[in-house]
Design a protein around this motif. Sequence first.
Motif, short mmCIF file in Angstrom:
data_model
loop_
_atom_site.label_atom_id
_atom_site.label_comp_id
_atom_site.label_asym_id
_atom_site.label_seq_id
_atom_site.Cartn_x
_atom_site.Cartn_y
_atom_site.Cartn_z
N UNK A 117 0.48 -1.22 -0.26
CA UNK A 117 -0.50 0.23 -0.19
C UNK A 117 0.52 1.09 0.18
N UNK A 118 2.01 1.53 0.44
CA UNK A 118 2.85 2.28 -0.10
C UNK A 118 3.68 2.94 -0.69
N UNK A 119 3.15 1.88 -1.51
CA UNK A 119 4.09 1.69 -3.19
C UNK A 119 2.74 2.13 -4.14
N UNK A 120 3.15 3.59 -4.80
CA UNK A 120 2.43 4.05 -6.48
C UNK A 120 2.95 3.87 -7.67
N UNK A 121 2.89 2.26 -7.45
CA UNK A 121 3.09 2.42 -8.63
C UNK A 121 2.63 3.07 -10.60
N UNK A 122 3.21 3.47 -11.57
CA UNK A 122 2.27 3.34 -12.94
C UNK A 122 2.68 2.77 -13.53
N UNK B 281 3.71 -6.68 -10.30
CA UNK B 281 5.22 -6.20 -9.45
C UNK B 281 5.17 -7.51 -8.48
N UNK B 282 6.24 -7.36 -7.72
CA UNK B 282 5.94 -8.29 -6.27
C UNK B 282 5.87 -8.17 -4.72
N UNK B 283 5.75 -7.00 -4.89
CA UNK B 283 5.14 -6.35 -3.22
C UNK B 283 4.07 -6.62 -3.30
N UNK B 284 2.90 -6.79 -3.82
CA UNK B 284 1.47 -7.02 -3.64
C UNK B 284 1.26 -8.38 -3.93
N UNK C 271 1.70 -12.28 -12.04
CA UNK C 271 3.12 -13.10 -12.55
C UNK C 271 2.69 -14.14 -13.59
N UNK C 272 2.06 -14.79 -12.17
CA UNK C 272 1.49 -16.54 -11.90
C UNK C 272 0.22 -16.55 -13.40
N UNK C 273 -0.29 -15.84 -13.30
CA UNK C 273 -1.17 -16.09 -14.10
C UNK C 273 -0.49 -15.80 -15.69
N UNK C 274 -0.07 -14.86 -16.37
CA UNK C 274 1.17 -14.59 -17.72
C UNK C 274 1.84 -15.85 -17.63
N UNK C 275 2.53 -16.44 -16.44
CA UNK C 275 3.08 -17.74 -16.93
C UNK C 275 2.93 -18.97 -17.05
N UNK C 276 1.57 -19.32 -16.58
CA UNK C 276 0.67 -20.35 -16.84
C UNK C 276 0.52 -19.88 -18.89
N UNK C 277 -0.24 -18.68 -19.10
CA UNK C 277 -1.01 -18.63 -19.71
C UNK C 277 0.40 -18.58 -21.24
N UNK C 278 1.33 -17.97 -20.76
CA UNK C 278 2.67 -18.77 -22.09
C UNK C 278 2.68 -20.22 -22.13
N UNK C 279 3.15 -20.84 -21.29
CA UNK C 279 3.54 -22.04 -21.22
C UNK C 279 2.08 -23.36 -21.71
#
Length: 84
Positions: A33-38, A45-48, A55-63
């Motif tokens: 919550x303290x990070x403001x990503x754009x 990101x690996x913070x939330x 990331x997991x969904x994108x990896x499974x979809x590419x496989x």
Amino acid sequence: MLSPFPENNPRSSVDQQRFPQGPATMAGHDSGTQHKFTGFQKYFNSYTITGRRNYVIATYASIAMIILYFKLRPKKQSPAVTEK
């Protein structure tokens, strides 16, 4: 011995110099919550938890796409053998 209750344990001046905002927060539900990503980092990101999930969904979809590509691509046909 130190008490587990923070009101009974005043922070030392060394701790206040090293950690002015308080102790670090561990990863968890609201750790990002303290990070403001754009842009791209807002979704990946690996913070939330949501960023990690994406990331997991994108990896499974590419496989899955790679597997489908090799299963559905047309097979090479060998030239017909003619008898002489």
